[in-house]
Design an enzyme around this catalytic site. Structure first.
Site, PDB file in Angstrom:
ATOM      1  N   HIS A 183       0.834  -1.205   0.000  1.00  0.00           N
ATOM      2  CA  HIS A 183       0.000   0.000   0.000  1.00  0.00           C
ATOM      3  C   HIS A 183       0.867   1.253   0.000  1.00  0.00           C
ATOM      4  O   HIS A 183       1.769   1.404   0.828  1.00  0.00           O
ATOM      5  CB  HIS A 183      -0.926  -0.013   1.211  1.00  0.00           C
ATOM      6  CG  HIS A 183      -2.015  -1.029   1.111  1.00  0.00           C
ATOM      7  ND1 HIS A 183      -2.580  -1.632   2.216  1.00  0.00           N
ATOM      8  CD2 HIS A 183      -2.645  -1.557   0.026  1.00  0.00           C
ATOM      9  CE1 HIS A 183      -3.515  -2.478   1.820  1.00  0.00           C
ATOM     10  NE2 HIS A 183      -3.579  -2.454   0.493  1.00  0.00           N
ATOM     11  N   GLU A 186       1.598   3.572   3.019  1.00  0.00           N
ATOM     12  CA  GLU A 186       2.241   2.879   4.131  1.00  0.00           C
ATOM     13  C   GLU A 186       3.743   2.768   3.877  1.00  0.00           C
ATOM     14  O   GLU A 186       4.415   1.827   4.288  1.00  0.00           O
ATOM     15  CB  GLU A 186       1.573   1.519   4.328  1.00  0.00           C
ATOM     16  CG  GLU A 186       0.081   1.675   4.659  1.00  0.00           C
ATOM     17  CD  GLU A 186      -0.729   0.384   4.612  1.00  0.00           C
ATOM     18  OE1 GLU A 186      -0.118  -0.700   4.474  1.00  0.00           O
ATOM     19  OE2 GLU A 186      -1.968   0.464   4.705  1.00  0.00           O
ATOM     20  N   HIS A 334       2.615  -3.582   6.834  1.00  0.00           N
ATOM     21  CA  HIS A 334       1.649  -2.537   6.569  1.00  0.00           C
ATOM     22  C   HIS A 334       1.673  -1.559   7.743  1.00  0.00           C
ATOM     23  O   HIS A 334       2.380  -1.771   8.732  1.00  0.00           O
ATOM     24  CB  HIS A 334       0.244  -3.136   6.425  1.00  0.00           C
ATOM     25  CG  HIS A 334       0.055  -3.994   5.211  1.00  0.00           C
ATOM     26  ND1 HIS A 334      -0.632  -3.570   4.095  1.00  0.00           N
ATOM     27  CD2 HIS A 334       0.477  -5.254   4.932  1.00  0.00           C
ATOM     28  CE1 HIS A 334      -0.637  -4.524   3.182  1.00  0.00           C
ATOM     29  NE2 HIS A 334       0.045  -5.567   3.665  1.00  0.00           N
ATOM     30  N   GLU A 395       0.721  -4.814  11.148  1.00  0.00           N
ATOM     31  CA  GLU A 395       0.259  -3.427  11.055  1.00  0.00           C
ATOM     32  C   GLU A 395       1.102  -2.603  12.028  1.00  0.00           C
ATOM     33  O   GLU A 395       0.792  -2.501  13.212  1.00  0.00           O
ATOM     34  CB  GLU A 395      -1.232  -3.328  11.377  1.00  0.00           C
ATOM     35  CG  GLU A 395      -2.123  -4.078  10.403  1.00  0.00           C
ATOM     36  CD  GLU A 395      -2.322  -3.339   9.090  1.00  0.00           C
ATOM     37  OE1 GLU A 395      -1.797  -2.225   8.942  1.00  0.00           O
ATOM     38  OE2 GLU A 395      -3.011  -3.886   8.202  1.00  0.00           O
TER      39      GLU A 395
END
Length: 430
Positions: A183, A186, A334, A395
């Site tokens: 992404h 990110e 991420h 994350e």
């Protein structure tokens, strides 16, 4: 590739230029990505000192002259009587660093005319400036040159033809693969993997610990493969390296249909508007139904699954490369939330939860099940479905994407234990 930079240019490549000038001893003022008068003055002084036309524009010849300060190494043609000691004094480095960079050379049997790779006295990977695809290229080149046991290759290309870089080191049957920046917004995960690669290589080369563990032991029997930037075009858009021209206008047109998503800060997709982490053949049809119901039925800044699994060149390249490596464990980086996702549907790979809990203890991140609306067609999902082996989405960090460079130090500290223990996790679980 570095583009032409002139007075008035802005963006991450200008930051990289400013950093290189500072490393070379020419003060450009703030490393802020704005090509201002101070930057121009510093560049003219550098050009004059290196027999270049002092026009204050950073074109191909100037970038070539600055490359040692982009990559962290130079290549010196040895003259009669020169030794590693003399090179170390001249360039401000150490004899040992030169020896590591030149394993085929005998320091006691040097001859004039041979080329010597000389590491320069600073870390290759900057962590306090915005990322761009040009930064990834010079960092990968610099790490591989300073530590020749690190291999560099390109596993594919993005929509715009930017290379997808891979760094690998170590050996043995235990293979692990880490990737970052599926992404675009990110992007802070890119320097996370690059800095880890550099620190691991340095510690292994010098016989030092990393994260409290002997680095050579971490790589003993483990082959590490790192894909630091899966989505280079998208990263360049978010950080401002793409800020004009037809490509930018096309992205702006895509974003205009989704006014609730900030542009370019909210952009997660590749440059064509396909979300690369919704491209893998693991419940892709379910992901399409979920995302279409949310309104993502066309190219978008995020959450558009594409017209078919693996239709984006970036996801196809990562898919093919993973099949070629067949890793025992994968980490997909991420941001944000401080969460570790470890499952796909009812798959329960042997040792996966135990490893996730170990990662949690090392980082302080929570171990959670993936939310249903985000639980299909991701890289982790496909890897677990295909291999029934531990695969994780990490994350990292907390806040609102894109996380600022000022968060890097805390993110790196939180994740170093995950990155190091991931190298031996499947060995320990057998």
């Amino acid at each position: 590739m570095m583009r032409l930079l002139v007075y008035g240019s802005h963006g991450p490549q200008v930051q990289l230029l400013q950093l290189a000038l500072r490393r070379a001893g020419y003060e450009p003022g703030a490393v802020n990505g704005v090509f201002d008068t101070r930057t121009e003055e510093a560049l003219r002084a550098f050009q004059a000192a290196h027999d270049l036309s002092a026009d204050g524009a950073a074109g191909e010849q100037t970038h070539t002259a600055l490359r040692p300060w982009y990559t962290g190494y130079t290549v010196h043609t040895l003259r009669s009587g020169e030794t590693f000691y003399r090179l170390a004094v001249r360039y401000g480095t150490t004899i040992r660093a030169i020896e590591i960079a030149n394993p085929a050379l005998d320091p006691l049997n040097l001859t004039s005319g041979i080329s010597v790779t000389v590491p320069l006295p600073f870390a290759v990977v900057p962590t306090d400036i915005a990322c761009c695809s040009a930064l990834v290229e010079v960092c990968c080149a610099g790490i591989a040159a300073r530590y020749p046991f690190v291999s560099q290759q390109e596993i594919g290309q993005s929509v715009l033809g930017r290379p997808l870089h891979c760094l690998s080191m170590g050996g043995g049957t235990n293979r692990v693969l880490y990737n970052a920046a599926h992404h675009a917004n990110e992007w802070i995960t890119v320097p996370l993997l690059l800095r880890f690669a550099e620190e691991l290589a340095h510690a292994a080369a010098f016989g030092l610990p990393l994260g409290g563990t002997d680095a050579r032991a971490l790589l003993d029997g483990t082959a590490l493969f790192l894909l630091p930037c899966v989505n280079p075009d998208g990263v360049d858009l978010v950080t401002g390296d793409i800020s004009a021209g037809t490509v930018y206008e096309s992205a702006l047109e895509i974003a205009a249909a989704f006014p609730d998503i900030s542009f370019p800060a909210g952009w997660k997709a590749n440059i064509s508007g396909t979300d690369l982490n919704l491209q893998y053949p693991a419940g892709w049809t379910e992901a399409r139904e979920i995302k279409f119901a949310q309104g993502y039925t066309r190219p978008a800044p995020r959450d558009y699954v594409g017209n078919a699994p693996l239709s984006a060149p970036e996801s196809r390249a990562v898919y093919d490369y993973t099949l070629s490596v067949s890793p025992a464990l994968t980490l997909s980086y991420h941001t944000q939330g401080g969460v570790i996702y470890w499952q796909y549907l009812d798959f329960d790979p042997p040792g996966a939860l135990e490893i996730a809990e170990r990662f949690s203890a090392a980082s302080g991140y929570l171990v959670e099940a993936t939310p249903y609306v985000s639980g299909f067609a991701g890289y982790k999902d496909w890897f677990i479905q295909t291999y029934d082996r531990p695969g994780y989405t990490i994350e990292a960090g907390r806040g609102e994407n894109p996380l600022p460079p000022g968060d890097f130090a805390s993110i790196y500290a939180e994740n170093l234990g995950i990155l190091t223990s991931g190298l031996t996790a499947t060995r320990q679980s057998r």
